[in-house]
Scaffold this motif. Structure first.
Motif, PDB file in Angstrom:
ATOM      1  N   LEU A  41      15.400 -22.671  11.823  1.00 19.37           N
ATOM      2  CA  LEU A  41      15.686 -21.799  10.515  1.00 19.37           C
ATOM      3  C   LEU A  41      16.802 -20.728  10.946  1.00 19.37           C
ATOM      4  O   LEU A  41      17.663 -20.473  10.163  1.00 19.37           O
ATOM      5  CB  LEU A  41      14.340 -21.236  10.116  1.00 19.37           C
ATOM      6  N   ALA A  42      16.677 -20.235  12.276  1.00 18.92           N
ATOM      7  CA  ALA A  42      17.381 -19.072  12.333  1.00 18.92           C
ATOM      8  C   ALA A  42      18.842 -19.471  12.916  1.00 18.92           C
ATOM      9  O   ALA A  42      19.934 -18.727  12.360  1.00 18.92           O
ATOM     10  CB  ALA A  42      16.899 -18.478  14.024  1.00 18.92           C
ATOM     11  N   LEU A  43      19.107 -20.528  13.503  1.00 23.66           N
ATOM     12  CA  LEU A  43      20.165 -21.187  13.818  1.00 23.66           C
ATOM     13  C   LEU A  43      20.965 -21.693  12.441  1.00 23.66           C
ATOM     14  O   LEU A  43      22.067 -21.238  12.500  1.00 23.66           O
ATOM     15  CB  LEU A  43      20.091 -22.434  14.685  1.00 23.66           C
ATOM     16  N   GLY A  44      20.353 -22.443  11.537  1.00 24.94           N
ATOM     17  CA  GLY A  44      21.011 -22.674  10.467  1.00 24.94           C
ATOM     18  C   GLY A  44      21.262 -21.601   9.566  1.00 24.94           C
ATOM     19  O   GLY A  44      22.641 -21.486   8.823  1.00 24.94           O
ATOM     20  N   LEU A  45      20.326 -20.653   9.218  1.00 26.92           N
ATOM     21  CA  LEU A  45      20.684 -19.244   8.520  1.00 26.92           C
ATOM     22  C   LEU A  45      21.979 -18.611   9.126  1.00 26.92           C
ATOM     23  O   LEU A  45      22.795 -18.078   8.245  1.00 26.92           O
ATOM     24  CB  LEU A  45      19.364 -18.623   8.639  1.00 26.92           C
ATOM     25  N   SER A  46      21.710 -18.503  10.299  1.00 28.12           N
ATOM     26  CA  SER A  46      23.034 -17.492  10.862  1.00 28.12           C
ATOM     27  C   SER A  46      24.372 -18.158  10.636  1.00 28.12           C
ATOM     28  O   SER A  46      25.450 -17.457  10.569  1.00 28.12           O
ATOM     29  CB  SER A  46      22.827 -17.218  12.418  1.00 28.12           C
ATOM     30  N   VAL A  47      24.272 -19.334  10.976  1.00 34.85           N
ATOM     31  CA  VAL A  47      25.678 -20.279  10.895  1.00 34.85           C
ATOM     32  C   VAL A  47      26.067 -20.335   9.699  1.00 34.85           C
ATOM     33  O   VAL A  47      27.381 -19.862   9.204  1.00 34.85           O
ATOM     34  CB  VAL A  47      25.522 -21.757  11.501  1.00 34.85           C
ATOM     35  N   TYR A  48      25.196 -20.526   8.661  1.00 37.36           N
ATOM     36  CA  TYR A  48      25.628 -20.532   7.158  1.00 37.36           C
ATOM     37  C   TYR A  48      26.028 -19.189   6.583  1.00 37.36           C
ATOM     38  O   TYR A  48      27.085 -18.975   6.170  1.00 37.36           O
ATOM     39  CB  TYR A  48      24.360 -20.860   6.207  1.00 37.36           C
ATOM     40  N   LEU A  49      25.552 -18.139   7.089  1.00 34.86           N
ATOM     41  CA  LEU A  49      25.901 -16.768   6.925  1.00 34.86           C
ATOM     42  C   LEU A  49      27.248 -16.373   7.498  1.00 34.86           C
ATOM     43  O   LEU A  49      28.033 -15.599   6.817  1.00 34.86           O
ATOM     44  CB  LEU A  49      24.696 -15.569   7.138  1.00 34.86           C
ATOM     45  N   VAL A  50      27.406 -16.680   8.569  1.00 37.79           N
ATOM     46  CA  VAL A  50      28.489 -16.387   9.315  1.00 37.79           C
ATOM     47  C   VAL A  50      29.760 -17.082   8.480  1.00 37.79           C
ATOM     48  O   VAL A  50      30.863 -16.532   8.075  1.00 37.79           O
ATOM     49  CB  VAL A  50      28.699 -16.847  10.624  1.00 37.79           C
ATOM     50  N   LYS A  51      29.498 -18.412   7.955  1.00 42.11           N
ATOM     51  CA  LYS A  51      30.811 -19.030   7.232  1.00 42.11           C
ATOM     52  C   LYS A  51      30.608 -18.541   5.814  1.00 42.11           C
ATOM     53  O   LYS A  51      31.874 -18.287   5.450  1.00 42.11           O
ATOM     54  CB  LYS A  51      30.154 -20.551   7.139  1.00 42.11           C
ATOM     55  N   TYR A  52      29.954 -17.911   5.300  1.00 42.24           N
ATOM     56  CA  TYR A  52      29.819 -17.580   3.866  1.00 42.24           C
ATOM     57  C   TYR A  52      30.361 -16.219   3.832  1.00 42.24           C
ATOM     58  O   TYR A  52      31.411 -15.817   2.793  1.00 42.24           O
ATOM     59  CB  TYR A  52      28.231 -17.328   3.429  1.00 42.24           C
TER      60      TYR A  52
END
Length: 309
Positions: free
Chosen positions: A98-109
């Motif tokens: 969850l932490a990896l997916g959420l952080s990578v998504y938010l960086v891209k967003y």
């Protein structure tokens, strides 16, 4: 060849995130809750510290925000493991994903599809301690470091005192060793475990923050790169004791430092760079392979607690 001062300085520098995360894991596991989620907590700490520091221009605010984010990310693990008695290892692995997916998504967003944050404009800087930093060899190595390293020193000392010389520490260790006896003595086992897991989240996130606003200057998918798992190894190798964890983290930090220094000083002409990059993880496996069978975790770690049972 690097001089001794540079080698020790680098080893201490790269052990800092490991010390903070491993001590965080110690609080959780001393209370009886396995925390495989150290990797994810470090990731969310590194991400939050970088983003907030970019927004505010103040790394201290970034560090504080990272620790708050770590607490918030640790709460789902606590709820699943303590309240709903889910498998603690599975819950921790879920937090990591969850932490990896959420952080990578938010960086891209947030940064128009970029794979990492922009360079953090204002980082922590190394701060020499008057007089102590002037001691030959040891001074520049130990006392000319980032504030996060001094925080790690403080956390180890405070944790040792708290665990072995305060009522809170006695309660924490009792709920990890024999929760039923602790409950009989009037200790709220569930409350103690929640507090321990949240402390774990704050400290692990602080370790992650050091990777993005002190040692490094940005957050990306590979910023943490398995250091949460090395921290977990340091916790086991250090036998769930603050001083043991400190020694183990320094050992693994030295291996990370050796791999990086080897690439800087051209050791790749003799040893392939891929082998040097593998060194910290290989030493982690070798250390645990020869040690984990002889170590003893707190008796109740990983076991769901039934109130009144």
């Amino acid at each position: 060849m690097p001089d001794l001062t540079a080698l020790i300085h680098s080893a201490v520098l790269y052990s800092t995130p490991l010390i903070l995360a491993a001590i965080g894991g110690l609080y959780s596991e001393r209370s009886g809750v396995v925390n495989i989620a150290l990797e994810g907590l470090m990731i969310i700490g590194a991400f939050t510290a970088a983003v907030i520091t970019i927004l505010t221009g103040n790394p201290w605010i970034g560090l504080a925000a990272a620790m708050i984010a770590g607490v918030l990310m640790a709460i789902p693990h606590a709820v699943a493991s303590i309240t709903f008695k889910a498998d603690q290892v599975v819950s921790g692995v879920a937090i990591n994903f969850l932490a990896l997916g959420l952080s990578v998504y938010l960086v891209k967003y947030m940064y128009e599809g970029a794979g990492k944050t922009p360079t953090v404009p204002e980082l922590f800087h190394q701060v020499p301690v008057p007089l102590l930093s002037e001691i030959p060899v040891i001074g520049p190595s130990l006392f000319n470091q980032f504030p996060t390293t001094y925080l790690a020193y403080l956390v180890v000392i405070v944790t040792y005192i708290v665990l072995y010389y305060t009522p809170f520490g006695m309660r924490l260790r009792s709920v990890g060793e024999h929760p039923s006896a602790a409950e009989t003595a009037g200790i709220n086992v569930i409350q103690m475990r929640y507090i321990a897991v949240m402390i774990s989240g704050a400290l692990a996130a602080a370790g992650g923050a050091g990777l993005s606003i002190a040692i490094g200057s940005e957050f990306g998918q590979t910023t943490v790169s398995g250091q949460g798992f090395i921290s977990l190894a340091a916790l086991i190798f250090g036998k769930w004791h603050p001083l043991g964890v400190l020694g183990a983290a320094l050992f693994f930090g030295f291996s990370v430092s050796l791999a990086l220094i080897g690439q800087i000083y051209g050791w790749t002409q003799v040893v392939p760079s891929e082998v040097l990059s593998m060194l910290p993880y290989v030493l982690t496996l070798l250390a645990l392979a020869g040690f984990v069978g002889r170590s003893e975790a707190p008796a109740a770690v990983g076991k769901p607690y039934e109130k009144g049972g």
